[in-house]
Design a protein around this motif. Structure first.
Motif, PDB file in Angstrom:
ATOM      1  N   ALA A  75      31.589  30.407  39.731  1.00 22.22           N
ATOM      2  CA  ALA A  75      30.945  29.421  40.600  1.00 22.22           C
ATOM      3  C   ALA A  75      31.619  29.397  41.979  1.00 22.22           C
ATOM      4  O   ALA A  75      30.941  29.304  43.007  1.00 22.22           O
ATOM      5  CB  ALA A  75      30.990  28.040  39.953  1.00 22.22           C
ATOM      6  N   VAL A  76      32.941  29.501  41.999  1.00 23.97           N
ATOM      7  CA  VAL A  76      33.655  29.553  43.286  1.00 23.97           C
ATOM      8  C   VAL A  76      33.239  30.815  44.047  1.00 23.97           C
ATOM      9  O   VAL A  76      33.002  30.772  45.260  1.00 23.97           O
ATOM     10  CB  VAL A  76      35.183  29.504  43.062  1.00 23.97           C
ATOM     11  N   ALA A  77      33.142  31.938  43.340  1.00 24.90           N
ATOM     12  CA  ALA A  77      32.710  33.182  43.985  1.00 24.90           C
ATOM     13  C   ALA A  77      31.306  33.035  44.557  1.00 24.90           C
ATOM     14  O   ALA A  77      31.025  33.493  45.672  1.00 24.90           O
ATOM     15  CB  ALA A  77      32.761  34.338  42.992  1.00 24.90           C
ATOM     16  N   ALA A  78      30.418  32.385  43.812  1.00 22.03           N
ATOM     17  CA  ALA A  78      29.054  32.176  44.303  1.00 22.03           C
ATOM     18  C   ALA A  78      29.057  31.295  45.555  1.00 22.03           C
ATOM     19  O   ALA A  78      28.334  31.569  46.518  1.00 22.03           O
ATOM     20  CB  ALA A  78      28.190  31.552  43.210  1.00 22.03           C
ATOM     21  N   GLY A  79      29.873  30.258  45.547  1.00 26.02           N
ATOM     22  CA  GLY A  79      29.969  29.389  46.715  1.00 26.02           C
ATOM     23  C   GLY A  79      30.501  30.126  47.938  1.00 26.02           C
ATOM     24  O   GLY A  79      30.008  29.953  49.044  1.00 26.02           O
ATOM     25  N   LEU A  80      31.511  30.964  47.714  1.00 27.48           N
ATOM     26  CA  LEU A  80      32.054  31.745  48.826  1.00 27.48           C
ATOM     27  C   LEU A  80      31.044  32.772  49.334  1.00 27.48           C
ATOM     28  O   LEU A  80      31.000  33.080  50.520  1.00 27.48           O
ATOM     29  CB  LEU A  80      33.359  32.431  48.404  1.00 27.48           C
ATOM     30  N   CYS A  81      30.238  33.303  48.405  1.00 26.57           N
ATOM     31  CA  CYS A  81      29.165  34.231  48.806  1.00 26.57           C
ATOM     32  C   CYS A  81      28.155  33.513  49.687  1.00 26.57           C
ATOM     33  O   CYS A  81      27.716  34.055  50.703  1.00 26.57           O
ATOM     34  CB  CYS A  81      28.441  34.758  47.571  1.00 26.57           C
ATOM     35  N   LEU A  82      27.763  32.315  49.277  1.00 23.31           N
ATOM     36  CA  LEU A  82      26.790  31.549  50.058  1.00 23.31           C
ATOM     37  C   LEU A  82      27.358  31.171  51.421  1.00 23.31           C
ATOM     38  O   LEU A  82      26.610  31.023  52.390  1.00 23.31           O
ATOM     39  CB  LEU A  82      26.365  30.299  49.294  1.00 23.31           C
ATOM     40  N   ALA A  83      28.689  31.018  51.501  1.00 22.88           N
ATOM     41  CA  ALA A  83      29.334  30.716  52.772  1.00 22.88           C
ATOM     42  C   ALA A  83      29.539  31.974  53.618  1.00 22.88           C
ATOM     43  O   ALA A  83      30.134  31.899  54.695  1.00 22.88           O
ATOM     44  CB  ALA A  83      30.670  30.023  52.530  1.00 22.88           C
ATOM     45  N   LYS A  84      29.082  33.109  53.094  1.00 20.48           N
ATOM     46  CA  LYS A  84      29.143  34.405  53.793  1.00 20.48           C
ATOM     47  C   LYS A  84      30.569  34.816  54.136  1.00 20.48           C
ATOM     48  O   LYS A  84      30.848  35.311  55.222  1.00 20.48           O
ATOM     49  CB  LYS A  84      28.258  34.398  55.030  1.00 20.48           C
ATOM     50  N   MET A  85      31.453  34.613  53.162  1.00 17.80           N
ATOM     51  CA  MET A  85      32.837  35.041  53.312  1.00 17.80           C
ATOM     52  C   MET A  85      32.947  36.541  53.052  1.00 17.80           C
ATOM     53  O   MET A  85      32.112  37.113  52.363  1.00 17.80           O
ATOM     54  CB  MET A  85      33.729  34.297  52.323  1.00 17.80           C
ATOM     55  N   PRO A  86      33.982  37.189  53.564  1.00 18.84           N
ATOM     56  CA  PRO A  86      34.179  38.611  53.278  1.00 18.84           C
ATOM     57  C   PRO A  86      34.472  38.842  51.793  1.00 18.84           C
ATOM     58  O   PRO A  86      35.006  37.972  51.104  1.00 18.84           O
ATOM     59  CB  PRO A  86      35.398  38.993  54.125  1.00 18.84           C
ATOM     60  N   PHE A  87      34.123  40.032  51.316  1.00 21.18           N
ATOM     61  CA  PHE A  87      34.249  40.342  49.900  1.00 21.18           C
ATOM     62  C   PHE A  87      35.665  40.132  49.347  1.00 21.18           C
ATOM     63  O   PHE A  87      35.815  39.535  48.277  1.00 21.18           O
ATOM     64  CB  PHE A  87      33.765  41.773  49.631  1.00 21.18           C
ATOM     65  N   PRO A  88      36.728  40.575  50.052  1.00 21.52           N
ATOM     66  CA  PRO A  88      38.073  40.333  49.504  1.00 21.52           C
ATOM     67  C   PRO A  88      38.388  38.847  49.329  1.00 21.52           C
ATOM     68  O   PRO A  88      39.040  38.453  48.367  1.00 21.52           O
ATOM     69  CB  PRO A  88      39.010  40.969  50.541  1.00 21.52           C
ATOM     70  N   VAL A  89      37.894  38.019  50.236  1.00 22.76           N
ATOM     71  CA  VAL A  89      38.108  36.570  50.115  1.00 22.76           C
ATOM     72  C   VAL A  89      37.396  36.035  48.877  1.00 22.76           C
ATOM     73  O   VAL A  89      37.938  35.192  48.151  1.00 22.76           O
ATOM     74  CB  VAL A  89      37.626  35.844  51.387  1.00 22.76           C
ATOM     75  N   ILE A  90      36.203  36.536  48.605  1.00 23.60           N
ATOM     76  CA  ILE A  90      35.443  36.101  47.437  1.00 23.60           C
ATOM     77  C   ILE A  90      36.181  36.461  46.156  1.00 23.60           C
ATOM     78  O   ILE A  90      36.359  35.629  45.257  1.00 23.60           O
ATOM     79  CB  ILE A  90      34.030  36.724  47.453  1.00 23.60           C
ATOM     80  N   VAL A  91      36.640  37.710  46.067  1.00 19.13           N
ATOM     81  CA  VAL A  91      37.335  38.162  44.856  1.00 19.13           C
ATOM     82  C   VAL A  91      38.638  37.404  44.657  1.00 19.13           C
ATOM     83  O   VAL A  91      38.936  36.934  43.552  1.00 19.13           O
ATOM     84  CB  VAL A  91      37.594  39.685  44.930  1.00 19.13           C
ATOM     85  N   ILE A  92      39.404  37.255  45.724  1.00 18.28           N
ATOM     86  CA  ILE A  92      40.682  36.551  45.606  1.00 18.28           C
ATOM     87  C   ILE A  92      40.461  35.077  45.277  1.00 18.28           C
ATOM     88  O   ILE A  92      41.168  34.501  44.441  1.00 18.28           O
ATOM     89  CB  ILE A  92      41.513  36.723  46.898  1.00 18.28           C
ATOM     90  N   GLY A  93      39.469  34.451  45.888  1.00 19.24           N
ATOM     91  CA  GLY A  93      39.173  33.049  45.581  1.00 19.24           C
ATOM     92  C   GLY A  93      38.788  32.837  44.131  1.00 19.24           C
ATOM     93  O   GLY A  93      39.262  31.902  43.476  1.00 19.24           O
ATOM     94  N   ALA A  94      37.951  33.728  43.602  1.00 14.39           N
ATOM     95  CA  ALA A  94      37.547  33.614  42.192  1.00 14.39           C
ATOM     96  C   ALA A  94      38.729  33.858  41.271  1.00 14.39           C
ATOM     97  O   ALA A  94      38.918  33.137  40.281  1.00 14.39           O
ATOM     98  CB  ALA A  94      36.428  34.603  41.896  1.00 14.39           C
ATOM     99  N   ALA A  95      39.558  34.851  41.599  1.00 19.28           N
ATOM    100  CA  ALA A  95      40.716  35.163  40.754  1.00 19.28           C
ATOM    101  C   ALA A  95      41.737  34.031  40.765  1.00 19.28           C
ATOM    102  O   ALA A  95      42.277  33.652  39.711  1.00 19.28           O
ATOM    103  CB  ALA A  95      41.352  36.463  41.212  1.00 19.28           C
ATOM    104  N   VAL A  96      41.994  33.480  41.942  1.00 21.99           N
ATOM    105  CA  VAL A  96      42.961  32.386  42.046  1.00 21.99           C
ATOM    106  C   VAL A  96      42.451  31.155  41.297  1.00 21.99           C
ATOM    107  O   VAL A  96      43.217  30.476  40.595  1.00 21.99           O
ATOM    108  CB  VAL A  96      43.253  32.064  43.532  1.00 21.99           C
TER     109      VAL A  96
END
Length: 107
Positions: A75-96
């Motif tokens: 869900a965090v990854a989806a939110g970061l995707c919708l916020a148009k964040m860069p891919f590494p930020v999405i992966v790191i956010g979901a992992a953290v």
């Protein structure tokens, strides 16, 4: 000997079938005309299949519920995707998020 040949034969057969499917598309593109309604249906079907894969992979571990950490990470990854964040930020956010929740005991 048969234990080595059988998996190799299966891999080669699947590779040939996959290649045949991938080549068929460009070869038949000019010969086959799909209606706009059918094109829309195929597009929708692809999205539904991908979403069902995401949901089942994020919610299940085998045949059991995976716990709350994994779906919340997705869900965090989806939110970061919708916020148009860069891919590494999405992966790191979901992992953290997932690791943090598991560290807190929320499996």
């Amino acid at each position: 000997m048969s234990q080595t040949i059988m998996p190799l034969a299966a891999i080669l057969t699947l590779a040939a079938g996959t290649y045949a499917f991938r080549v068929t598309g460009p070869l038949l593109r000019d010969r086959l005309t799909l209606s706009p309604a059918l094109q829309t249906l195929f597009t929708t079907a692809a999205v539904v299949m991908l979403m069902s894969l995401v949901v089942s992979a994020s919610m299940l571990d085998g045949d059991q519920f995976a716990g709350w950490a994994r779906p919340l990470g997705v869900a965090v990854a989806a939110g970061l995707c919708l916020a148009k964040m860069p891919f590494p930020v999405i992966v790191i956010g979901a992992a953290v998020t997932t690791a943090g929740l598991r560290m807190l005991g929320i499996a």
